[in-house]
Design a protein around this motif. Sequence first.
Motif, PDB file in Angstrom:
ATOM      1  N   ASP B 164       0.831  -1.196   0.000  1.00 17.21           N
ATOM      2  CA  ASP B 164       0.000   0.000   0.000  1.00 17.21           C
ATOM      3  C   ASP B 164       0.876   1.261   0.000  1.00 17.21           C
ATOM      4  O   ASP B 164       0.598   2.225  -0.736  1.00 17.21           O
ATOM      5  CB  ASP B 164      -0.981   0.000   1.193  1.00 17.21           C
ATOM      6  CG  ASP B 164      -0.391  -0.598   2.466  1.00 17.21           C
ATOM      7  OD1 ASP B 164      -1.160  -0.838   3.406  1.00 17.21           O
ATOM      8  OD2 ASP B 164       0.835  -0.838   2.522  1.00 17.21           O
ATOM      9  N   VAL B 165       1.934   1.230   0.807  1.00 19.00           N
ATOM     10  CA  VAL B 165       2.832   2.384   0.866  1.00 19.00           C
ATOM     11  C   VAL B 165       3.534   2.593  -0.479  1.00 19.00           C
ATOM     12  O   VAL B 165       3.690   3.723  -0.950  1.00 19.00           O
ATOM     13  CB  VAL B 165       3.851   2.175   2.004  1.00 19.00           C
ATOM     14  CG1 VAL B 165       4.975   3.161   1.917  1.00 19.00           C
ATOM     15  CG2 VAL B 165       3.154   2.268   3.345  1.00 19.00           C
ATOM     16  N   GLU B 166       3.957   1.478  -1.098  1.00 20.82           N
ATOM     17  CA  GLU B 166       4.601   1.593  -2.424  1.00 20.82           C
ATOM     18  C   GLU B 166       3.691   2.319  -3.396  1.00 20.82           C
ATOM     19  O   GLU B 166       4.112   3.207  -4.147  1.00 20.82           O
ATOM     20  CB  GLU B 166       4.875   0.202  -3.009  1.00 20.82           C
ATOM     21  CG  GLU B 166       6.077  -0.504  -2.455  1.00 20.82           C
ATOM     22  CD  GLU B 166       6.204  -1.913  -3.020  1.00 20.82           C
ATOM     23  OE1 GLU B 166       5.280  -2.381  -3.723  1.00 20.82           O
ATOM     24  OE2 GLU B 166       7.232  -2.544  -2.750  1.00 20.82           O
ATOM     25  N   SER B 292       7.521   1.417  -8.101  1.00 20.75           N
ATOM     26  CA  SER B 292       7.788   1.958  -6.769  1.00 20.75           C
ATOM     27  C   SER B 292       8.333   0.824  -5.916  1.00 20.75           C
ATOM     28  O   SER B 292       7.679  -0.194  -5.752  1.00 20.75           O
ATOM     29  CB  SER B 292       6.482   2.492  -6.175  1.00 20.75           C
ATOM     30  OG  SER B 292       6.677   2.896  -4.850  1.00 20.75           O
ATOM     31  N   GLU B 293       9.534   0.984  -5.396  1.00 24.32           N
ATOM     32  CA  GLU B 293      10.250  -0.152  -4.813  1.00 24.32           C
ATOM     33  C   GLU B 293      11.181   0.346  -3.715  1.00 24.32           C
ATOM     34  O   GLU B 293      11.929   1.294  -3.908  1.00 24.32           O
ATOM     35  CB  GLU B 293      11.039  -0.798  -5.969  1.00 24.32           C
ATOM     36  CG  GLU B 293      12.301  -1.490  -5.598  1.00 24.32           C
ATOM     37  CD  GLU B 293      12.052  -2.906  -5.167  1.00 24.32           C
ATOM     38  OE1 GLU B 293      12.029  -3.784  -6.035  1.00 24.32           O
ATOM     39  OE2 GLU B 293      11.871  -3.115  -3.946  1.00 24.32           O
ATOM     40  N   ASN B 365      22.862  -0.197   5.401  1.00 25.03           N
ATOM     41  CA  ASN B 365      23.982   0.280   4.582  1.00 25.03           C
ATOM     42  C   ASN B 365      23.583   0.652   3.164  1.00 25.03           C
ATOM     43  O   ASN B 365      24.257   0.316   2.209  1.00 25.03           O
ATOM     44  CB  ASN B 365      25.090  -0.788   4.503  1.00 25.03           C
ATOM     45  CG  ASN B 365      25.663  -1.068   5.870  1.00 25.03           C
ATOM     46  OD1 ASN B 365      25.594  -0.235   6.768  1.00 25.03           O
ATOM     47  ND2 ASN B 365      26.204  -2.243   6.059  1.00 25.03           N
ATOM     48  N   GLY B 366      22.452   1.344   3.037  1.00 22.49           N
ATOM     49  CA  GLY B 366      22.074   1.893   1.742  1.00 22.49           C
ATOM     50  C   GLY B 366      21.258   0.970   0.864  1.00 22.49           C
ATOM     51  O   GLY B 366      20.783   1.393  -0.192  1.00 22.49           O
ATOM     52  N   LEU B 367      21.074  -0.302   1.228  1.00 24.43           N
ATOM     53  CA  LEU B 367      20.267  -1.189   0.387  1.00 24.43           C
ATOM     54  C   LEU B 367      18.801  -0.775   0.438  1.00 24.43           C
ATOM     55  O   LEU B 367      18.032  -1.017  -0.488  1.00 24.43           O
ATOM     56  CB  LEU B 367      20.415  -2.644   0.834  1.00 24.43           C
ATOM     57  CG  LEU B 367      21.802  -3.238   0.667  1.00 24.43           C
ATOM     58  CD1 LEU B 367      21.798  -4.673   1.174  1.00 24.43           C
ATOM     59  CD2 LEU B 367      22.229  -3.218  -0.792  1.00 24.43           C
ATOM     60  N   MET B 368      18.417  -0.195   1.561  1.00 20.58           N
ATOM     61  CA  MET B 368      17.053   0.358   1.700  1.00 20.58           C
ATOM     62  C   MET B 368      17.216   1.563   2.611  1.00 20.58           C
ATOM     63  O   MET B 368      18.281   1.793   3.158  1.00 20.58           O
ATOM     64  CB  MET B 368      16.151  -0.624   2.431  1.00 20.58           C
ATOM     65  CG  MET B 368      15.675  -1.778   1.636  1.00 20.58           C
ATOM     66  SD  MET B 368      14.530  -2.710   2.669  1.00 20.58           S
ATOM     67  CE  MET B 368      14.129  -4.002   1.566  1.00 20.58           C
ATOM     68  N   TYR B 385      12.120   3.971  -3.943  1.00 16.06           N
ATOM     69  CA  TYR B 385      12.660   4.523  -5.183  1.00 16.06           C
ATOM     70  C   TYR B 385      11.538   4.532  -6.207  1.00 16.06           C
ATOM     71  O   TYR B 385      10.643   3.691  -6.162  1.00 16.06           O
ATOM     72  CB  TYR B 385      13.743   3.603  -5.759  1.00 16.06           C
ATOM     73  CG  TYR B 385      15.048   3.583  -5.019  1.00 16.06           C
ATOM     74  CD1 TYR B 385      15.319   2.606  -4.078  1.00 16.06           C
ATOM     75  CD2 TYR B 385      16.035   4.527  -5.297  1.00 16.06           C
ATOM     76  CE1 TYR B 385      16.525   2.566  -3.412  1.00 16.06           C
ATOM     77  CE2 TYR B 385      17.257   4.491  -4.647  1.00 16.06           C
ATOM     78  CZ  TYR B 385      17.486   3.517  -3.702  1.00 16.06           C
ATOM     79  OH  TYR B 385      18.688   3.474  -3.061  1.00 16.06           O
ATOM     80  N   ILE B 386      11.596   5.462  -7.166  1.00 15.44           N
ATOM     81  CA  ILE B 386      10.725   5.350  -8.332  1.00 15.44           C
ATOM     82  C   ILE B 386      11.646   5.054  -9.511  1.00 15.44           C
ATOM     83  O   ILE B 386      12.641   5.755  -9.730  1.00 15.44           O
ATOM     84  CB  ILE B 386       9.933   6.648  -8.595  1.00 15.44           C
ATOM     85  CG1 ILE B 386       9.197   7.080  -7.342  1.00 15.44           C
ATOM     86  CG2 ILE B 386       8.967   6.446  -9.756  1.00 15.44           C
ATOM     87  CD1 ILE B 386       8.035   6.208  -6.937  1.00 15.44           C
TER      88      ILE B 386
END
Lengths: 341, 418
Positions: B164-166, B292-293, B365-368, B385-386
Amino acid sequence: MIVVLILVPIYATSAWLSVATWIMVGGVGAMGLTMLLGQAGQLSLANTFFLLVGGVSYSVFAGPTDDPTYVGFGLTPLLALVLAVIVSGLVGALFAPIAGRLSGIYLGVASLSLVFLGFYLGRVLPELAGSTSSGRAPVQFGIGSFTISPPNPPITLLGVPLGADERKYYVFVILTAIAYVLARGAIKGRIGRAWRAVRDNESAATVLGVSVMGAKSSAFVVSSMYAGLSGVMTVWWYSLMKPDESEFGTFGVTQAIAFLAMVVIGGMGSLVGSILGSAVVFGLPLILTLLVKNDGVQSGTAFSPGVITNLIYGILIILIIMFEPRGLAGLGHRILALFRK
Amino acid sequence: MRKSTRAALVGGLAVALGVTGCSTKADSSSSGSGSGDVKTDIGITAKEINLGVLTDLSGVFKNLGLAYTAGNQLWADDVNAKGGVCGRQVKLDVADTAYKADTAVTLYASMKSKDAGIIQMVGSQILAALKSQITADNMLSIPASWASTNLDSDAVFMVGATYDVEMINGLAYLQKKGMLKDGDKIGHIYIGGEYGGGGLLGSQAYAKDHNQTVVEEKIASTDTDMAAAVTDLKSKGVNVIAVTTTPAQMASAATQAQAQGLDVPIVGNNPTYDPTLLNTPAKDALGKYYRSESLVPFSSDVPLAKEIAKKYATKYPNDKPNDAVDFGYASGIAYQAVLEKACSNKDLTRAGIVKAKSEVKVDVNGLMDKLDFSKPGQPSTRSTYIEQADPSAVGGLRVVQDLSESTEAKNYKTPFQK
């Protein structure tokens, strides 16, 4: 045999117990189908539809009355079980007139429509069947103060505490045994003779005074009751009542064909054969999965346990039809005959 | 009964009773010991932490399952090289369900007696079948599905933003770029079930805030042709198509929209894209598709992502990578944070691990984006990210908007949010 069955949970781990109970779930459903197909000669692919009816009826009858999302009548599990089986039988009786007008492959195709009907109904009636994503939690079996989950009262058999998995196993064994005894009685009695008469030659049966419609109806009612019982056991096995999201789920076409495979492999009309057939079709993929030890990541395995089982039971069906159409039961008779000589 | 048969039965019974003493299940004290001063129960010894991987290595999601497991293994190798967690080496117990729920139930039955938790669980129907058991058994499990309707159990360890957030972030991006306005119509094609239902919750919430209407098109996961759905959406005059479907279905919808002259942007959830679509005729229709991910794309410049890509190429040279490898690794980092917290709480029992999860915030560490598991019922992150389809980028995607959380996503209440 009985001693072995009783002693299994003493040694078997939860994983193997779940394999044994899953084989019993298939066995009960296959017993119903083998009576319908093997004894009464009616091809039905609707077994999984009645599994769905049984599972949903049980969940509705036994579900709590005050749940805002799902319909429930709050009955005891035992009563709900009996009612679910009866409801499946009634639905089977509703379908029986169609069996009266069709035969052979046409009946098979018509019965397949029930599976799709079930797929549709499961998606549009989430208040009864649970949502297709997360289903509804069922009431596990229990009589009086004896419950499966959480396991009460604490029972210890030969030094081993009987937890939820062991109790579930015993309840399933008892249900399967009852189903077996009743089926045996039906096959040996008048009703079985009527089925076989209808299977072999409908006109001759009518001449003998057997009501063909009556025999076909009773065959459908009995087999759908067995499928309904199998459906309730499925709900207990998964601890979840969930209608399918796709046609390849627990109540779908592929499972219906799996039941047919069980009956063919085991021997049409043979009850012991249905259990053996279930051991091959339902049990083999699970057994192989547990036996194959994965050490680390395998890169794109082509022969996973699922694929191997499908190959095995496909080959078995071909071999059986070619060489021993009476299935494993037929093989068993041949072996016993060797000893009797 | 003949005498010999009876004798045989009695003899058998006697042997059975005698052998019963050897039954391992009769042992009363098997688990529940402590090593050092940390309490442990199942799955953790003085030297090892055993984590289960309940994945799909041969069924419909084999590509994802293999990649997730590779990611988990790369993480385990790195962690073990640095001395392990809480002084113990991490061992992965990999089991293949072939995406079948009955196999999963049986495999879980064997995992619950040897593993402390499950670091990967593929399949939403498998999660549905096992949810009540993992909750009762305190098996902390990371599912490879992100429906917010599963956030009601503490044993569900959801790494990443929920569907839903995506969707909300995706729609907010389109509005920011002027492709969507207040009062517009959003056509949403979604698979009936928790996946599609999750995406729909997002589009409905967004539409409510912006006085927009959602035109729903419910499909089944096995449907292949989106012609009817797109025709209906075109006749209702939608301005944007939202998709919560499989990649093949998204491609069908995009191709249909182009063929029917419905020239609108398409926004989809994370599972709606597969780089192999760029090898199909659909590749020319993906120009207006946005994804959207919350996870970084495989080809990202983030240092850890590049390191993972290098290690993956070395260890698995024959396999084609996708970003599921990064998710597997991120899951590992998250699980490590929980295990380390449990270790400092001196409680590595399963119940202790579940409890530790709600006390951690994890930096992957930046993966998310930074993950926060301390708020019950809420997703661990709301930033995504879009991305757009791009044949020239490795992995078939380029980022058009970096990690960000829209205001609507920030204010959105998930079903189990307190």
